[in-house]
Design an enzyme around this catalytic site. Sequence first.
Site, PDB file in Angstrom:
ATOM      1  N   LYS A  70       0.867  -1.178   0.000  1.00  8.55           N
ATOM      2  CA  LYS A  70       0.000   0.000   0.000  1.00  8.55           C
ATOM      3  C   LYS A  70       0.898   1.221   0.000  1.00  8.55           C
ATOM      4  O   LYS A  70       2.050   1.159   0.449  1.00  8.55           O
ATOM      5  CB  LYS A  70      -0.866  -0.008   1.273  1.00  8.55           C
ATOM      6  CG  LYS A  70      -2.129   0.787   1.173  1.00  8.55           C
ATOM      7  CD  LYS A  70      -3.301  -0.020   0.618  1.00  8.55           C
ATOM      8  CE  LYS A  70      -4.527   0.855   0.470  1.00  8.55           C
ATOM      9  NZ  LYS A  70      -5.680   0.125  -0.004  1.00  8.55           N
ATOM     10  N   GLY A 127     -25.026   2.649   3.355  1.00 10.46           N
ATOM     11  CA  GLY A 127     -24.103   3.222   2.372  1.00 10.46           C
ATOM     12  C   GLY A 127     -24.508   2.801   0.979  1.00 10.46           C
ATOM     13  O   GLY A 127     -24.370   1.634   0.610  1.00 10.46           O
ATOM     14  N   VAL A 128     -25.083   3.754   0.234  1.00  3.89           N
ATOM     15  CA  VAL A 128     -25.581   3.395  -1.099  1.00  3.89           C
ATOM     16  C   VAL A 128     -24.714   4.083  -2.163  1.00  3.89           C
ATOM     17  O   VAL A 128     -25.209   4.701  -3.092  1.00  3.89           O
ATOM     18  CB  VAL A 128     -27.082   3.729  -1.257  1.00  3.89           C
ATOM     19  CG1 VAL A 128     -27.892   2.904  -0.297  1.00  3.89           C
ATOM     20  CG2 VAL A 128     -27.363   5.210  -1.017  1.00  3.89           C
ATOM     21  N   GLY A 129     -23.409   3.954  -1.990  1.00  6.63           N
ATOM     22  CA  GLY A 129     -22.462   4.520  -2.958  1.00  6.63           C
ATOM     23  C   GLY A 129     -22.241   3.551  -4.106  1.00  6.63           C
ATOM     24  O   GLY A 129     -23.153   2.818  -4.506  1.00  6.63           O
ATOM     25  N   VAL A 153     -20.552   0.702  -4.493  1.00 12.96           N
ATOM     26  CA  VAL A 153     -20.763  -0.734  -4.256  1.00 12.96           C
ATOM     27  C   VAL A 153     -22.196  -0.991  -3.796  1.00 12.96           C
ATOM     28  O   VAL A 153     -22.872  -1.889  -4.304  1.00 12.96           O
ATOM     29  CB  VAL A 153     -19.770  -1.284  -3.201  1.00 12.96           C
ATOM     30  CG1 VAL A 153     -20.023  -2.767  -2.957  1.00 12.96           C
ATOM     31  CG2 VAL A 153     -18.334  -1.066  -3.636  1.00 12.96           C
TER      32      VAL A 153
HETATM   33  P1  NAD Z   1     -18.614   5.282  -1.919  1.00 11.94           P
HETATM   34  O1  NAD Z   1     -17.854   6.423  -1.378  1.00 11.94           O
HETATM   35  O2  NAD Z   1     -19.014   5.293  -3.358  1.00 11.94           O
HETATM   36  O3  NAD Z   1     -19.923   5.024  -1.052  1.00 11.94           O
HETATM   37  C1  NAD Z   1     -19.950   5.080   0.330  1.00 11.94           C
HETATM   38  C2  NAD Z   1     -21.299   5.643   0.736  1.00 11.94           C
HETATM   39  O4  NAD Z   1     -21.388   5.584   2.161  1.00 11.94           O
HETATM   40  C3  NAD Z   1     -21.496   7.099   0.334  1.00 11.94           C
HETATM   41  O5  NAD Z   1     -22.718   7.248  -0.366  1.00 11.94           O
HETATM   42  C4  NAD Z   1     -21.504   7.839   1.669  1.00 11.94           C
HETATM   43  O6  NAD Z   1     -22.357   8.973   1.673  1.00 11.94           O
HETATM   44  C5  NAD Z   1     -22.015   6.761   2.598  1.00 11.94           C
HETATM   45  N1  NAD Z   1     -21.697   7.008   4.003  1.00 11.94           N
HETATM   46  C6  NAD Z   1     -20.577   7.530   4.542  1.00 11.94           C
HETATM   47  N2  NAD Z   1     -20.680   7.599   5.868  1.00 11.94           N
HETATM   48  C7  NAD Z   1     -21.889   7.083   6.199  1.00 11.94           C
HETATM   49  C8  NAD Z   1     -22.570   6.869   7.407  1.00 11.94           C
HETATM   50  N3  NAD Z   1     -22.019   7.193   8.573  1.00 11.94           N
HETATM   51  N4  NAD Z   1     -23.809   6.323   7.367  1.00 11.94           N
HETATM   52  C9  NAD Z   1     -24.376   5.989   6.203  1.00 11.94           C
HETATM   53  N5  NAD Z   1     -23.774   6.164   5.007  1.00 11.94           N
HETATM   54  C10 NAD Z   1     -22.551   6.712   5.004  1.00 11.94           C
HETATM   55  O7  NAD Z   1     -17.702   4.002  -1.612  1.00 11.94           O
HETATM   56  P2  NAD Z   1     -17.786   2.573  -2.285  1.00 11.94           P
HETATM   57  O8  NAD Z   1     -16.782   2.489  -3.386  1.00 11.94           O
HETATM   58  O9  NAD Z   1     -19.195   2.202  -2.546  1.00 11.94           O
HETATM   59  O10 NAD Z   1     -17.214   1.662  -1.114  1.00 11.94           O
HETATM   60  C11 NAD Z   1     -18.014   1.357   0.021  1.00 11.94           C
HETATM   61  C12 NAD Z   1     -17.152   0.668   1.073  1.00 11.94           C
HETATM   62  O11 NAD Z   1     -16.607  -0.536   0.528  1.00 11.94           O
HETATM   63  C13 NAD Z   1     -15.944   1.490   1.521  1.00 11.94           C
HETATM   64  O12 NAD Z   1     -15.701   1.208   2.876  1.00 11.94           O
HETATM   65  C14 NAD Z   1     -14.798   0.946   0.678  1.00 11.94           C
HETATM   66  O13 NAD Z   1     -13.558   1.093   1.327  1.00 11.94           O
HETATM   67  C15 NAD Z   1     -15.182  -0.519   0.581  1.00 11.94           C
HETATM   68  N6  NAD Z   1     -14.658  -1.171  -0.616  1.00 11.94           N
HETATM   69  C16 NAD Z   1     -14.967  -0.697  -1.856  1.00 11.94           C
HETATM   70  C17 NAD Z   1     -14.456  -1.340  -2.981  1.00 11.94           C
HETATM   71  C18 NAD Z   1     -14.802  -0.863  -4.365  1.00 11.94           C
HETATM   72  O14 NAD Z   1     -14.555  -1.602  -5.336  1.00 11.94           O
HETATM   73  N7  NAD Z   1     -15.367   0.319  -4.538  1.00 11.94           N
HETATM   74  C19 NAD Z   1     -13.636  -2.477  -2.843  1.00 11.94           C
HETATM   75  C20 NAD Z   1     -13.366  -2.952  -1.541  1.00 11.94           C
HETATM   76  C21 NAD Z   1     -13.877  -2.288  -0.440  1.00 11.94           C
END
Ligand code: NAD
Length: 368
Positions: free
Chosen positions: A94, A194-196, A198
């Site tokens: 990392k 968390g509806v981002g 993933v």
């Molecule tokens: P993202 O930033 O697109 O989505 C995260 C969502 O969580 C956002 O909509 C944000 O507003 C919401 N959020 C933040 N704090 C919050 C809270 N306290 N309560 C409710 N919602 C909250 O991120 P992502 O890419 O969807 O990733 C989600 C998680 O999965 C992260 O922890 C990331 O490290 C992990 N992850 C992602 C990937 C990937 O391929 N994107 C791979 C491995 C792990």
Amino acid sequence: MESIQEVQDMTKTDTGVFELLLKDHHEQVLFCNDEDTGLKAIIAIHNTTLGPALGGTRMWQYATENDALIDVLRLSRGMTYKAAISGLNLGGGKAVIIGDSKKDKSEPLLRKFGRFVKNLNGKYITAEDVGIGTKDMEFVHMETKHVTGLPESLGGGGDPSPVTAYGVYLGMKASANFAWGSDGLHGKTVVVEGVGKVGRHLIQRLVKEGAKVYVTDINQEAIKNVTEKFDVTYVKPGEQFDVDMDIYAPCALGATVNDDTIPRLNCKVIAGAANNQLKKEKIHGPALLEKGVIYAPDFLINAGGLINVYSELEGYNRKKALNATENIYDVTSHILNKSREENIPTYLAAKIIAEKRIEDIKKVKSTF
Ligand code: NAD
């Protein structure tokens, strides 16, 4: 993997650098300093027994340089476990760039960072992480070929989130099978926190299968995007822990499984994408075991993103990446069975299996 709290506790002590490296057996740490561009970065290589160390580059305004070092050591070690448990021929690494990603990023800084990566001759392969996007990676790529997570136009795999979501979905199904004797999610109540990137893809699969989905997020725009598109129910942030649910899917931030939430969580399964879901794994892993909650280890079921970038190394093909991700189902089942047979927390069962794989492969590589 320590939680943020444990990391903060560690930073309070005056621990020497080599002491920190010895603690978790890190192989190499490179401090990158460039006065012309203002680059201050640390690249940590935890273990390369299985292959080159792969892990993203995070840009963050750390309170102290020691915080940055602790973070990169912790994250690189996590990558070793993630790759090992996923059956990938990758080690753990990392990088962190110290600075404000909104103000301090520049083409020269990123390209200089790329030069440092290049000098490691492929021992470390980088990718995106918090504060670093695809465009930034394109600059890094101008100086080194040891970059993954590139856009499709540059031969990369593009956004890994759909693949990550697929892995989480399969880990969830394997956990459901373990809990209820069937992996069907039809009629199951699932809370997606968390509806981002993933979360959204996961919701799509869950709704399609007929699950009853509750969603929460602190970003109202993100909520609007899913509530307009899917038949889901919104709950206010903080109230998700009190929903009468079958499955809790943390897909926002880590450490949401903790002293406060475990007594409130009325679910049989925890399976989500967020990293480091257990605030203190040595405390909260056993607490879940005691409560009879099946916890699908995050670093296994969210490995789809890593599998996606790994497949870039051999010429990217999304179908191949999705196929490779399917392994998550069987590995999750194996871990859950081991946890039950040995009465140990699931995160520990996963770590034991990952460590054994590394030890076994070390023996394979002991002769030319
Ligand atoms: P993202 O930033 O697109 O989505 C995260 C969502 O969580 C956002 O909509 C944000 O507003 C919401 N959020 C933040 N704090 C919050 C809270 N306290 N309560 C409710 N919602 C909250 O991120 P992502 O890419 O969807 O990733 C989600 C998680 O999965 C992260 O922890 C990331 O490290 C992990 N992850 C992602 C990937 C990937 O391929 N994107 C791979 C491995 C792990």
